[in-house]
Design a protein around this motif. Structure first.
Motif, PDB file in Angstrom:
ATOM      1  N   ASP A 158      25.108   9.094  17.592  1.00  0.00           N
ATOM      2  CA  ASP A 158      24.655   7.544  17.918  1.00  0.00           C
ATOM      3  C   ASP A 158      23.313   7.630  18.782  1.00  0.00           C
ATOM      4  O   ASP A 158      22.686   6.354  18.759  1.00  0.00           O
ATOM      5  CB  ASP A 158      25.709   6.636  18.695  1.00  0.00           C
ATOM      6  CG  ASP A 158      26.812   6.345  18.086  1.00  0.00           C
ATOM      7  OD1 ASP A 158      26.754   6.308  16.810  1.00  0.00           O
ATOM      8  OD2 ASP A 158      27.996   6.351  18.572  1.00  0.00           O
ATOM      9  N   PHE A 159      22.800   8.857  19.051  1.00  0.00           N
ATOM     10  CA  PHE A 159      21.486   8.876  19.503  1.00  0.00           C
ATOM     11  C   PHE A 159      20.961  10.337  19.110  1.00  0.00           C
ATOM     12  O   PHE A 159      21.664  11.145  18.440  1.00  0.00           O
ATOM     13  CB  PHE A 159      21.564   9.053  21.129  1.00  0.00           C
ATOM     14  CG  PHE A 159      22.367  10.358  21.577  1.00  0.00           C
ATOM     15  CD1 PHE A 159      21.574  11.348  22.025  1.00  0.00           C
ATOM     16  CD2 PHE A 159      23.721  10.302  21.708  1.00  0.00           C
ATOM     17  CE1 PHE A 159      22.141  12.321  22.577  1.00  0.00           C
ATOM     18  CE2 PHE A 159      24.354  11.356  21.953  1.00  0.00           C
ATOM     19  CZ  PHE A 159      23.560  12.534  22.419  1.00  0.00           C
TER      20      PHE A 159
ATOM     21  N   SER B 230      19.489  -1.125  12.634  1.00  0.00           N
ATOM     22  CA  SER B 230      18.533  -1.351  13.478  1.00  0.00           C
ATOM     23  C   SER B 230      18.491  -0.139  14.554  1.00  0.00           C
ATOM     24  O   SER B 230      19.575   0.210  15.104  1.00  0.00           O
ATOM     25  CB  SER B 230      18.849  -2.669  14.257  1.00  0.00           C
ATOM     26  OG  SER B 230      17.612  -2.848  15.280  1.00  0.00           O
ATOM     27  N   PHE B 231      17.266   0.374  14.904  1.00  0.00           N
ATOM     28  CA  PHE B 231      17.341   1.258  15.969  1.00  0.00           C
ATOM     29  C   PHE B 231      16.399   1.284  16.931  1.00  0.00           C
ATOM     30  O   PHE B 231      15.728   0.581  16.790  1.00  0.00           O
ATOM     31  CB  PHE B 231      16.781   2.618  15.231  1.00  0.00           C
ATOM     32  CG  PHE B 231      17.733   3.166  14.028  1.00  0.00           C
ATOM     33  CD1 PHE B 231      17.483   2.652  12.470  1.00  0.00           C
ATOM     34  CD2 PHE B 231      18.819   4.045  14.126  1.00  0.00           C
ATOM     35  CE1 PHE B 231      18.163   3.078  11.648  1.00  0.00           C
ATOM     36  CE2 PHE B 231      19.455   4.244  13.238  1.00  0.00           C
ATOM     37  CZ  PHE B 231      19.059   3.982  11.718  1.00  0.00           C
ATOM     38  N   GLY B 232      16.684   1.858  18.085  1.00  0.00           N
ATOM     39  CA  GLY B 232      15.732   1.854  19.212  1.00  0.00           C
ATOM     40  C   GLY B 232      15.310   3.210  19.739  1.00  0.00           C
ATOM     41  O   GLY B 232      15.869   4.042  19.134  1.00  0.00           O
ATOM     42  N   VAL B 233      14.119   3.208  20.408  1.00  0.00           N
ATOM     43  CA  VAL B 233      13.574   4.427  20.805  1.00  0.00           C
ATOM     44  C   VAL B 233      13.205   4.379  22.324  1.00  0.00           C
ATOM     45  O   VAL B 233      12.540   3.423  22.666  1.00  0.00           O
ATOM     46  CB  VAL B 233      12.134   4.711  19.967  1.00  0.00           C
ATOM     47  CG1 VAL B 233      11.508   5.891  20.548  1.00  0.00           C
ATOM     48  CG2 VAL B 233      12.572   5.284  18.500  1.00  0.00           C
TER      49      VAL B 233
ATOM     50  N   ASP C 173      11.638  21.191  17.696  1.00  0.00           N
ATOM     51  CA  ASP C 173       9.932  20.881  16.695  1.00  0.00           C
ATOM     52  C   ASP C 173       9.658  19.694  16.756  1.00  0.00           C
ATOM     53  O   ASP C 173      10.350  18.655  16.605  1.00  0.00           O
ATOM     54  CB  ASP C 173      10.153  21.462  15.436  1.00  0.00           C
ATOM     55  CG  ASP C 173      10.579  22.997  15.273  1.00  0.00           C
ATOM     56  OD1 ASP C 173       9.876  23.772  16.225  1.00  0.00           O
ATOM     57  OD2 ASP C 173      11.356  23.348  14.471  1.00  0.00           O
ATOM     58  N   PRO C 174       8.441  19.354  17.240  1.00  0.00           N
ATOM     59  CA  PRO C 174       7.869  17.835  17.101  1.00  0.00           C
ATOM     60  C   PRO C 174       8.108  17.343  15.741  1.00  0.00           C
ATOM     61  O   PRO C 174       8.058  18.021  14.740  1.00  0.00           O
ATOM     62  CB  PRO C 174       6.435  17.908  17.409  1.00  0.00           C
ATOM     63  CG  PRO C 174       6.281  19.224  18.160  1.00  0.00           C
ATOM     64  CD  PRO C 174       7.235  20.179  17.742  1.00  0.00           C
ATOM     65  N   MET C 175       8.539  16.102  15.845  1.00  0.00           N
ATOM     66  CA  MET C 175       8.768  15.268  14.543  1.00  0.00           C
ATOM     67  C   MET C 175       8.382  13.797  14.672  1.00  0.00           C
ATOM     68  O   MET C 175       8.197  13.387  15.742  1.00  0.00           O
ATOM     69  CB  MET C 175      10.298  15.666  14.115  1.00  0.00           C
ATOM     70  CG  MET C 175      11.237  14.942  15.016  1.00  0.00           C
ATOM     71  SD  MET C 175      13.053  14.916  14.731  1.00  0.00           S
ATOM     72  CE  MET C 175      13.073  16.685  14.651  1.00  0.00           C
ATOM     73  N   THR C 176       8.497  13.207  13.301  1.00  0.00           N
ATOM     74  CA  THR C 176       8.165  12.016  13.220  1.00  0.00           C
ATOM     75  C   THR C 176       9.342  10.977  13.607  1.00  0.00           C
ATOM     76  O   THR C 176      10.548  11.498  13.425  1.00  0.00           O
ATOM     77  CB  THR C 176       7.470  11.393  11.894  1.00  0.00           C
ATOM     78  OG1 THR C 176       8.642  11.837  10.770  1.00  0.00           O
ATOM     79  CG2 THR C 176       6.276  12.495  11.615  1.00  0.00           C
ATOM     80  N   LEU C 177       9.224   9.705  13.708  1.00  0.00           N
ATOM     81  CA  LEU C 177      10.452   8.748  13.962  1.00  0.00           C
ATOM     82  C   LEU C 177      11.136   8.704  12.637  1.00  0.00           C
ATOM     83  O   LEU C 177      12.517   9.037  12.554  1.00  0.00           O
ATOM     84  CB  LEU C 177       9.830   7.590  14.364  1.00  0.00           C
ATOM     85  CG  LEU C 177       9.320   7.233  15.769  1.00  0.00           C
ATOM     86  CD1 LEU C 177       8.758   5.626  15.679  1.00  0.00           C
ATOM     87  CD2 LEU C 177      10.536   7.326  16.550  1.00  0.00           C
ATOM     88  N   ASP C 178      10.670   8.796  11.661  1.00  0.00           N
ATOM     89  CA  ASP C 178      11.352   8.877  10.246  1.00  0.00           C
ATOM     90  C   ASP C 178      12.207  10.214  10.103  1.00  0.00           C
ATOM     91  O   ASP C 178      13.438  10.064   9.895  1.00  0.00           O
ATOM     92  CB  ASP C 178      10.343   8.850   8.923  1.00  0.00           C
ATOM     93  CG  ASP C 178      11.181   8.837   7.839  1.00  0.00           C
ATOM     94  OD1 ASP C 178      12.042   8.754   7.403  1.00  0.00           O
ATOM     95  OD2 ASP C 178      10.235   9.289   6.709  1.00  0.00           O
ATOM     96  N   ASP C 179      11.596  11.129  10.531  1.00  0.00           N
ATOM     97  CA  ASP C 179      12.388  12.385  10.410  1.00  0.00           C
ATOM     98  C   ASP C 179      13.452  12.459  11.482  1.00  0.00           C
ATOM     99  O   ASP C 179      14.770  12.901  11.463  1.00  0.00           O
ATOM    100  CB  ASP C 179      11.621  13.624  10.742  1.00  0.00           C
ATOM    101  CG  ASP C 179      10.669  13.834   9.640  1.00  0.00           C
ATOM    102  OD1 ASP C 179      10.843  13.607   8.651  1.00  0.00           O
ATOM    103  OD2 ASP C 179       9.407  14.507   9.861  1.00  0.00           O
ATOM    104  N   ALA C 180      13.364  11.817  12.704  1.00  0.00           N
ATOM    105  CA  ALA C 180      14.355  11.768  13.768  1.00  0.00           C
ATOM    106  C   ALA C 180      15.367  10.957  13.436  1.00  0.00           C
ATOM    107  O   ALA C 180      16.769  11.161  13.184  1.00  0.00           O
ATOM    108  CB  ALA C 180      13.683  11.136  14.908  1.00  0.00           C
ATOM    109  N   VAL C 181      15.299   9.832  12.585  1.00  0.00           N
ATOM    110  CA  VAL C 181      16.244   8.915  11.999  1.00  0.00           C
ATOM    111  C   VAL C 181      17.210   9.955  11.054  1.00  0.00           C
ATOM    112  O   VAL C 181      18.163   9.673  11.010  1.00  0.00           O
ATOM    113  CB  VAL C 181      15.623   7.657  11.483  1.00  0.00           C
ATOM    114  CG1 VAL C 181      16.680   6.947  10.701  1.00  0.00           C
ATOM    115  CG2 VAL C 181      15.018   6.726  12.396  1.00  0.00           C
TER     116      VAL C 181
END
Length: 224
Positions: free
Chosen positions: A183-184, A205-208, A166-174
């Motif tokens: 770790d991913f 710290s996170f990366g995308v 389901d599509p989600m925001t970066l906040d939700d993905a974190v």
């Protein structure tokens, strides 16, 4: 709360099943909406891994995201204790996150720079390495399906699994990544519709990494 205990390459004694139920009884205090907890016990026969020959993976299914925790030790009772400690910590994070959302707190910033800049900074020398040839597995038809294949004649085994996305925001993905303890995290960005991978860097710290090909909300395949 339903508790399902299964063994992978091992038998699970009734004594251990009872111990699991006693240990997981406290989970409902931190997650009152939990419906089911899957407990998978794996035995490693390799003598070189004797200190971690017993692995326990816990998967909690409740209202909200799936929460996972796993641990290994020289006996399954010790591995269970370690896994439950991790599970409880993630449940506390889940509870704190709900409080943070009510107070409108914001998570740490996420690095969304282009892929080439990220690879240059982190010295990923293998970015241009040729892609290995993997034998084509049977088509995965439904979320939860998985299959294992090998790379040519090598002993390397690749496990593929199909997940619903389901599509989600970066906040939700974190948040989802923290709950499963990986770790991913592979997801579809809700704002751009791009396939994206969120990963941990140092500290908080996170990366995308994003692909420039937008896609719909269809299920996607990842390596697990």
């Amino acid at each position: 709360m339903e508790i399902v205990v299964v063994g992978r390459h091992t038998d699970v004694a009734d004594r251990f099943r009872q111990h699991v139920e006693e240990k997981l009884a406290k989970v409902e205090l931190l997650s009152p909406y939990v419906r089911r907890v899957d407990v998978e016990v794996t035995h490693e026969n390799n003598p070189r891994l004797s200190e971690n020959r017993e692995r326990v993976e816990l998967t909690l299914r409740a209202k909200g995201p799936v929460i996972r925790a796993e641990a290994a030790a020289d006996d399954r009772f010790g591995a269970l204790d370690l896994a439950i400690d991790k599970l409880n910590e993630r449940l506390r994070r889940d509870r704190d996150r709900r409080k943070d959302h009510r107070n409108n707190k914001v998570l740490a910033p996420v690095d969304v720079r282009p892929l080439d800049e990220i690879l240059t900074e982190e010295g990923n020398a293998s970015a241009n390495a040729p892609e290995p040839q993997i034998s084509t597995p049977a088509a995965l038809s439904a979320p939860g399906d998985s299959v294992e294949t090998t790379i040519g004649d090598s002993p390397v085994v690749i496990r593929q699994k199909l997940h619903h996305a389901d599509p989600m925001t970066l906040d939700d993905a974190v948040y989802e990544m923290e709950m499963v303890g990986h770790d991913f995290y592979l997801f579809i960005d809700k704002e751009t519709s791009r396939p994206s991978v969120l990963y941990k860097r140092k500290g908080w710290s996170f990366g995308v990494i994003q692909l420039d090909n937008p896609c719909g909300a269809a299920p996607v395949t990842d390596l697990a």
